[in-house]
Scaffold this motif. Structure first.
Motif, mmCIF file in Angstrom:
data_model
loop_
_atom_site.group_PDB
_atom_site.id
_atom_site.type_symbol
_atom_site.label_atom_id
_atom_site.label_comp_id
_atom_site.label_asym_id
_atom_site.label_seq_id
_atom_site.Cartn_x
_atom_site.Cartn_y
_atom_site.Cartn_z
ATOM 1 N N GLN A 54 1.118 -0.748 -0.208
ATOM 2 C CA GLN A 54 0.116 0.086 0.210
ATOM 3 C C GLN A 54 0.943 1.843 -0.032
ATOM 4 O O GLN A 54 0.567 2.084 -0.697
ATOM 5 N N ALA A 55 1.869 1.438 0.881
ATOM 6 C CA ALA A 55 2.239 2.429 0.685
ATOM 7 C C ALA A 55 3.412 2.065 -0.501
ATOM 8 O O ALA A 55 3.694 3.897 -1.316
ATOM 9 N N LYS A 56 3.877 1.677 -1.746
ATOM 10 C CA LYS A 56 3.712 2.015 -2.788
ATOM 11 C C LYS A 56 3.306 2.327 -3.528
ATOM 12 O O LYS A 56 3.557 2.677 -4.616
ATOM 13 N N GLU A 57 1.949 1.807 -3.546
ATOM 14 C CA GLU A 57 1.264 2.573 -4.343
ATOM 15 C C GLU A 57 0.529 3.766 -4.047
ATOM 16 O O GLU A 57 1.138 4.559 -5.225
ATOM 17 N N LYS A 58 0.432 4.199 -2.389
ATOM 18 C CA LYS A 58 0.733 5.563 -2.547
ATOM 19 C C LYS A 58 1.698 6.609 -3.157
ATOM 20 O O LYS A 58 1.855 7.435 -3.171
ATOM 21 N N PHE A 59 2.814 5.922 -2.963
ATOM 22 C CA PHE A 59 4.069 7.076 -2.998
ATOM 23 C C PHE A 59 3.943 6.667 -4.539
ATOM 24 O O PHE A 59 4.314 7.608 -5.329
ATOM 25 N N LEU A 60 3.296 6.137 -5.654
ATOM 26 C CA LEU A 60 3.516 5.985 -6.915
ATOM 27 C C LEU A 60 2.590 6.740 -7.226
ATOM 28 O O LEU A 60 2.826 8.082 -8.187
ATOM 29 N N GLN A 61 1.473 6.699 -6.747
ATOM 30 C CA GLN A 61 0.342 7.765 -7.004
ATOM 31 C C GLN A 61 0.693 9.097 -6.452
ATOM 32 O O GLN A 61 0.679 10.180 -7.444
ATOM 33 N N LEU A 62 1.171 9.781 -5.727
ATOM 34 C CA LEU A 62 1.848 10.756 -4.896
ATOM 35 C C LEU A 62 3.098 11.467 -6.645
ATOM 36 O O LEU A 62 2.860 12.103 -6.593
ATOM 37 N N LYS A 63 3.335 10.019 -6.789
ATOM 38 C CA LYS A 63 5.205 10.672 -7.878
ATOM 39 C C LYS A 63 3.897 11.086 -9.109
ATOM 40 O O LYS A 63 4.566 11.688 -9.723
ATOM 41 N N SER A 64 2.751 10.512 -9.281
ATOM 42 C CA SER A 64 2.518 10.938 -10.546
ATOM 43 C C SER A 64 1.793 11.859 -10.910
ATOM 44 O O SER A 64 1.343 12.832 -11.428
ATOM 45 N N GLU A 65 1.319 12.689 -9.508
ATOM 46 C CA GLU A 65 0.427 13.623 -9.235
ATOM 47 C C GLU A 65 1.531 15.140 -9.250
ATOM 48 O O GLU A 65 1.199 15.729 -10.335
ATOM 49 N N HIS A 66 2.175 14.281 -8.503
ATOM 50 C CA HIS A 66 3.707 15.202 -8.628
ATOM 51 C C HIS A 66 4.638 15.730 -9.784
ATOM 52 O O HIS A 66 4.546 17.126 -10.243
ATOM 53 N N GLU A 67 4.316 14.662 -11.119
ATOM 54 C CA GLU A 67 4.535 14.634 -12.276
ATOM 55 C C GLU A 67 4.000 15.363 -13.009
ATOM 56 O O GLU A 67 4.336 16.320 -13.952
ATOM 57 N N GLN A 68 2.514 14.688 -12.664
ATOM 58 C CA GLN A 68 1.632 15.535 -13.822
ATOM 59 C C GLN A 68 1.577 17.385 -13.268
ATOM 60 O O GLN A 68 1.610 18.470 -14.406
ATOM 61 N N TYR A 69 1.483 17.651 -12.311
ATOM 62 C CA TYR A 69 2.068 18.946 -11.409
ATOM 63 C C TYR A 69 3.084 19.991 -12.577
ATOM 64 O O TYR A 69 3.355 21.114 -12.594
ATOM 65 N N ILE A 70 3.794 18.920 -11.834
ATOM 66 C CA ILE A 70 5.209 19.871 -12.723
ATOM 67 C C ILE A 70 5.039 19.670 -14.016
ATOM 68 O O ILE A 70 5.767 20.808 -14.824
ATOM 69 N N ASN A 71 4.785 19.177 -15.090
ATOM 70 C CA ASN A 71 4.292 18.786 -16.162
ATOM 71 C C ASN A 71 3.688 19.945 -16.714
ATOM 72 O O ASN A 71 3.990 21.055 -17.565
ATOM 73 N N GLU A 72 2.274 20.619 -15.872
ATOM 74 C CA GLU A 72 1.641 22.116 -16.031
ATOM 75 C C GLU A 72 2.225 22.972 -15.904
ATOM 76 O O GLU A 72 2.020 24.292 -16.570
ATOM 77 N N LYS A 73 2.880 22.946 -15.267
ATOM 78 C CA LYS A 73 3.271 24.313 -14.476
ATOM 79 C C LYS A 73 4.839 24.287 -16.102
ATOM 80 O O LYS A 73 4.495 26.050 -15.868
ATOM 81 N N SER A 74 5.508 23.636 -16.036
ATOM 82 C CA SER A 74 6.109 23.623 -17.247
ATOM 83 C C SER A 74 5.860 24.448 -18.589
ATOM 84 O O SER A 74 6.385 25.394 -19.125
#
Length: 513
Positions: A54-74
């Motif tokens: 579960q911790a790995k899944e949460k980490f991957l989800q947070l990582k994906s949201e962070h990358e999406q946010y970074i892409n939008e800002k870029s």
């Protein structure tokens, strides 16, 4: 002894059984404890693995949201950078354009400066040449320019005195010869002016309203109501600071009456919008046509004239809304009819025929047919068209001596018209010529193909021409305004300038049943 032995044997067996049970019990409990511990360890391991997953899944989800946010800002940063580059390029282009215009302005300024210097030099040269020419002329003539000017003025004064004295002598001789005749004419005209009622018409009707709030409703949003009303009636609507009043301006009294009645119905009804305005104006025009016909019939009954064609009766009714040299045309025609009947009775002629001719003598002024003809000739043609007697037709056409008088009734109509209507006065003649000029202006526009309506407004300073959308294209409408302006400029005399506005409107109408 045996009992004791049995008891001891039982006790010994119980002790032995107890000794055997306790170790066995301990062994059994130990085995169960190990099983429980082993099962607990397995469960703990499973829980640990699940939590880690579960911790790995949460980490991957947070990582994906962070990358999406970074892409939008870029992406936003890239858009901002692109806009900044575009603005920078635009500013550079504007700076280059300003620099170019500055250079052109400097060049033009330098050129003008050179031209001014050249013009100044030429002016100085011209002044020198002019002085030299004046000096040469003075030397040749033997006198200065001032002396020559004074001598010329003296000669002109002497000649003017001589001509003025001759003119005065001629006027005095003519005045002596015509003094008696002129005195009689003045007395007769004075009697005519004071003895007959005149109805002075103007080109403005005042429409009274209850409050100034109604003005806003009449104007409509962005002026659409007042434009629709002007287009439908051909009347200029003047809404100014005059309290509780609106001015209706048009040279045609019939149009002003239609606009006044339509405004009255719209204000009373309360529904004021372009579609309702057109409906009410159409309805009022029909009502006014009926009223015109009723006025013509009532006039004929009052004068005892019968058997007139219905079209002639309508023309008589239209006289109510027309003036002739400051006098209401219907009142004028009734007076001429009565005067002619009276004179015919005194002379032993037929008073009914004379009255009929007197009533119809000015019908050419209210007809829209062939406006280029004189009104007397046009009236005669209308009378002939509707089967009037030859003597009546001749009296109508000859009352201004434009054709030869062949009927004895004709002089009576001419004299009756002079007594009732021919009133000298420059102001009234100016009004009549002004109305004729506006009618001629509308007639010129109406002569072009595709024109449905034409209205002269703003005291003749503007001509609005409405064309049919199915007959005239946008390009033809542009050229039509120029053609009308050219024809008016060539054929008419008018003060100031005339603005020609061609209006082409497309309408689509359908009915839901």
């Amino acid at each position: 002894m045996e009992i004791l032995f049995y008891i001891l044997a039982v006790l010994a067996g119980a002790v032995l059984a107890l000794c055997i049970y306790i170790p066995v019990r301990k062994m059994i409990l130990k085995g169960q404890k190990e099983d429980i511990i082993r099962k607990a360890e397995i469960d703990a391991e499973n829980i640990k693995k699940e939590k880690i997953f579960q911790a790995k899944e949460k980490f991957l989800q947070l990582k994906s949201e962070h990358e999406q946010y970074i892409n939008e800002k870029s992406k936003q940063i890239q858009e901002y950078e692109s806009r900044l580059k575009q603005k920078e390029n635009t500013l550079n282009q504007q700076n280059a354009e300003l620099g170019r215009r500055q250079k052109e302005a400097d060049a033009i300024r330098e050129n003008l400066k050179n031209q001014v210097e050249i013009a100044t030099k030429k002016t100085e040269e011209y002044e020198k040449l002019r002085l030299q020419a004046i000096q040469q002329i003075e030397n040749i003539a033997g006198m200065t320019a001032t002396e020559a000017k004074n001598q010329l003025m003296e000669n002109m004064k002497a000649e003017a005195r001589s001509q003025a004295q001759s003119y005065i002598n001629d006027v005095m001789d003519d005045a002596r010869m015509n003094a008696s005749k002129e005195a009689k004419r003045i007395v007769i005209n004075t009697i005519q002016r004071t003895a007959t009622e005149t109805a002075i018409e103007n080109a403005v009707t005042v429409f009274n309203i209850e409050s100034d709030e109604i003005k806003g409703r009449i104007i409509g949003r962005e002026g659409r109501n007042i434009r629709a009303l002007e287009a439908a009636t051909g009347v200029e609507i003047v809404v100014d600071d005059t309290p509780e009043a609106i001015l209706l301006s048009a040279f045609d009294p019939v149009r002003r009456e239609v606009a006044r009645l339509a405004l009255h119905q719209l204000v009373v009804d309360g529904r004021i919008h372009p579609a309702r305005i057109e409906e009410v104006v159409t309805k009022v025009q029909k009502q006014l046509e009926e009223e015109i016909l009723e006025t013509g019939k009532r006039t004929c009954i009052d004068l005892g004239i019968h058997g007139l064609n219905i079209e002639l009766v309508k023309l008589i009714g239209r006289m109510k809304y027309r003036s002739s040299y400051g006098q209401n045309l219907l009142q004028h025609s009734r007076e001429v009819a009565n005067i002619c009947a009276t004179m015919a009775s005194e002379l032993g002629l037929n008073p009914k025929v004379a009255k009929r001719a007197g009533l119809l003598h000015d019908i050419g002024k209210v007809s829209d047919e062939d406006p280029e003809l004189p009104h007397a000739i046009l009236g005669m043609k209308l009378a002939e068209k509707y089967k009037e007697k030859p003597e009546v037709c001749n009296a109508i056409g000859a009352h201004h001596e434009e054709i030869e008088m062949t009927s004895i009734i004709s002089p009576l109509v001419m004299v009756g018209d002079a007594i009732s209507g021919a009133r000298p006065g420059a102001r009234r003649e100016v009004i009549e010529s002004y109305i004729k000029r506006l009618k001629d202006m509308e007639g010129i526009a109406q002569s072009y193909k595709g024109v449905t309506k034409s209205y002269a407004i703003q005291a003749g300073r503007e001509l609005r021409v409405i064309v049919g959308a199915d007959q005239v294209s946008d390009q033809d409408a542009e050229s039509l305004s120029g053609e009308i302006a050219k024809k008016i400029q060539e054929e008419m005399v008018y003060p100031g300038q005339v603005k020609i506005t061609v209006i082409r409107e497309t309408r689509s109408v359908a009915f839901a049943k």
